[in-house]
Scaffold this active site. Structure first.
Site, mmCIF file in Angstrom:
data_model
loop_
_atom_site.group_PDB
_atom_site.id
_atom_site.type_symbol
_atom_site.label_atom_id
_atom_site.label_comp_id
_atom_site.label_asym_id
_atom_site.label_seq_id
_atom_site.Cartn_x
_atom_site.Cartn_y
_atom_site.Cartn_z
ATOM 1 N N LYS A 15 14.422 22.058 -39.313
ATOM 2 C CA LYS A 15 13.647 21.403 -40.365
ATOM 3 C C LYS A 15 13.712 22.221 -41.659
ATOM 4 O O LYS A 15 14.190 23.372 -41.663
ATOM 5 C CB LYS A 15 12.207 21.230 -39.872
ATOM 6 N N TYR A 55 10.210 9.490 -37.254
ATOM 7 C CA TYR A 55 8.896 9.835 -36.708
ATOM 8 C C TYR A 55 8.047 8.582 -36.513
ATOM 9 O O TYR A 55 6.841 8.617 -36.732
ATOM 10 C CB TYR A 55 8.192 10.837 -37.634
ATOM 11 N N ASN A 128 7.080 24.348 -37.680
ATOM 12 C CA ASN A 128 7.562 24.915 -36.413
ATOM 13 C C ASN A 128 9.085 24.906 -36.327
ATOM 14 O O ASN A 128 9.651 24.908 -35.242
ATOM 15 C CB ASN A 128 6.909 24.185 -35.232
ATOM 16 N N HIS A 131 13.070 20.434 -34.561
ATOM 17 C CA HIS A 131 12.740 19.235 -33.785
ATOM 18 C C HIS A 131 13.729 19.131 -32.649
ATOM 19 O O HIS A 131 14.921 19.396 -32.835
ATOM 20 C CB HIS A 131 12.850 17.974 -34.653
ATOM 21 N N GLU A 142 17.471 8.694 -30.950
ATOM 22 C CA GLU A 142 17.553 9.577 -32.121
ATOM 23 C C GLU A 142 19.006 9.909 -32.493
ATOM 24 O O GLU A 142 19.341 9.978 -33.669
ATOM 25 C CB GLU A 142 16.762 10.862 -31.859
HETATM 26 P P1 ATP Z 1 9.232 17.522 -32.690
HETATM 27 O O1 ATP Z 1 9.085 16.034 -32.409
HETATM 28 O O2 ATP Z 1 9.316 17.827 -34.181
HETATM 29 O O3 ATP Z 1 10.289 18.174 -31.874
HETATM 30 P P2 ATP Z 1 7.072 18.032 -30.940
HETATM 31 O O4 ATP Z 1 7.714 17.010 -30.047
HETATM 32 O O5 ATP Z 1 6.765 19.389 -30.388
HETATM 33 O O6 ATP Z 1 7.905 18.252 -32.255
HETATM 34 P P3 ATP Z 1 5.323 15.945 -31.890
HETATM 35 O O7 ATP Z 1 4.027 15.661 -31.241
HETATM 36 O O8 ATP Z 1 6.470 15.002 -31.660
HETATM 37 O O9 ATP Z 1 5.730 17.449 -31.535
HETATM 38 O O10 ATP Z 1 5.048 16.051 -33.471
HETATM 39 C C1 ATP Z 1 6.105 15.976 -34.413
HETATM 40 C C2 ATP Z 1 5.877 17.011 -35.486
HETATM 41 O O11 ATP Z 1 4.702 16.685 -36.234
HETATM 42 C C3 ATP Z 1 5.623 18.422 -34.971
HETATM 43 O O12 ATP Z 1 6.800 19.150 -34.731
HETATM 44 C C4 ATP Z 1 4.819 19.027 -36.082
HETATM 45 O O13 ATP Z 1 5.661 19.451 -37.143
HETATM 46 C C5 ATP Z 1 3.978 17.858 -36.574
HETATM 47 N N1 ATP Z 1 2.659 17.775 -35.910
HETATM 48 C C6 ATP Z 1 2.410 17.270 -34.677
HETATM 49 N N2 ATP Z 1 1.102 17.311 -34.368
HETATM 50 C C7 ATP Z 1 0.490 17.847 -35.450
HETATM 51 C C8 ATP Z 1 -0.871 18.148 -35.782
HETATM 52 N N3 ATP Z 1 -1.878 17.895 -34.940
HETATM 53 N N4 ATP Z 1 -1.122 18.729 -36.990
HETATM 54 C C9 ATP Z 1 -0.131 18.986 -37.857
HETATM 55 N N5 ATP Z 1 1.176 18.707 -37.617
HETATM 56 C C10 ATP Z 1 1.487 18.153 -36.436
HETATM 57 MG MG MG Z 2 8.320 15.043 -30.729
#
Ligand code: ATP
Ligand code: MG
Length: 164
Positions: A15, A55, A128, A131, A142
């Site tokens: 990212k 997303y 973080n 993705h 995706e």
């Molecule tokens: P990714 O899909 O990016 O690999 P993930 O599967 O660990 O991450 P998801 O729940 O799919 O997490 O959320 C997508 C992204 O949205 C996260 O990587 C993070 O950047 C952001 N995100 C998710 N939950 C929160 C939250 N509660 N507060 C802030 N940002 C969040």
């Molecule tokens: Mg995810």
């Protein structure tokens, strides 16, 4: 030769925070060291429309506006990684969503430390770095969204000598 049923492809994005911190090489190195094959790679600057497609599961959630700002704030490095159980293997290497909770040894745990407490207060998405597709269905969807068929490459790596 038919592909093994356990051979998978998964979508990984470094990212904007990872690209801007100069962590592309370090992150790719981990996947290469694990023996995963780079099947496709490109740099993309995501726009809000594409962010909503990628997303789509999160559109409408309280953190979505912050997530869209974060994913569109600079280019991302998109890649398709291939290997045995690649979806699960990559998620294990990436670690949990919140870097504060992510254990040492994971990409998010070793290279970041953002917390939900901080992002909730600021109204921003958690940074973080990366993705990774969450499951096999998500991975297929995706990869089709991010890559055309001619951007994905089939070739042999030396790891395959030891795996097959
Ligand atoms: P990714 O899909 O990016 O690999 P993930 O599967 O660990 O991450 P998801 O729940 O799919 O997490 O959320 C997508 C992204 O949205 C996260 O990587 C993070 O950047 C952001 N995100 C998710 N939950 C929160 C939250 N509660 N507060 C802030 N940002 C969040
Ligand atoms: Mg995810």
């Amino acid at each position: 030769m038919a592909k093994d049923e356990y051979m998978e492809r998964t979508l990984v994005l470094i990212k904007p925070d990872g690209v801007q911190r100069g962590l592309i090489g370090k992150i790719i190195d981990r996947f290469e060291q694990a023996g995963l094959k780079m099947a496709g790679m490109k740099m993309v600057w995501v726009d809000p429309k594409f962010a909503k497609q990628h997303y789509k599961a999160h559109v409408g959630k309280p953190f979505y506006p912050g997530l869209e700002s974060m994913i569109t704030e600079g280019p991302v490095l998109a890649m398709v990684l291939e290997g045995l159980h690649a979806v699960e293997t990559v998620r294990k290497m990436v670690g949990p969503t919140e870097p504060k909770q992510a254990p040492p040894g994971t990409i998010r745990g070793d290279l970041a430390h953002h917390s939900y407490q901080y992002t909730d207060k600021k109204g921003i998405a958690i940074k973080n770095l990366i993705h990774a597709s969450g499951n096999k269905e998500e991975a297929e969807e995706e990869i089709n969204l991010w890559f055309s068929a001619d951007e994905i490459f089939e070739y042999k790596t030396v790891h395959e000598v030891h795996v097959f």
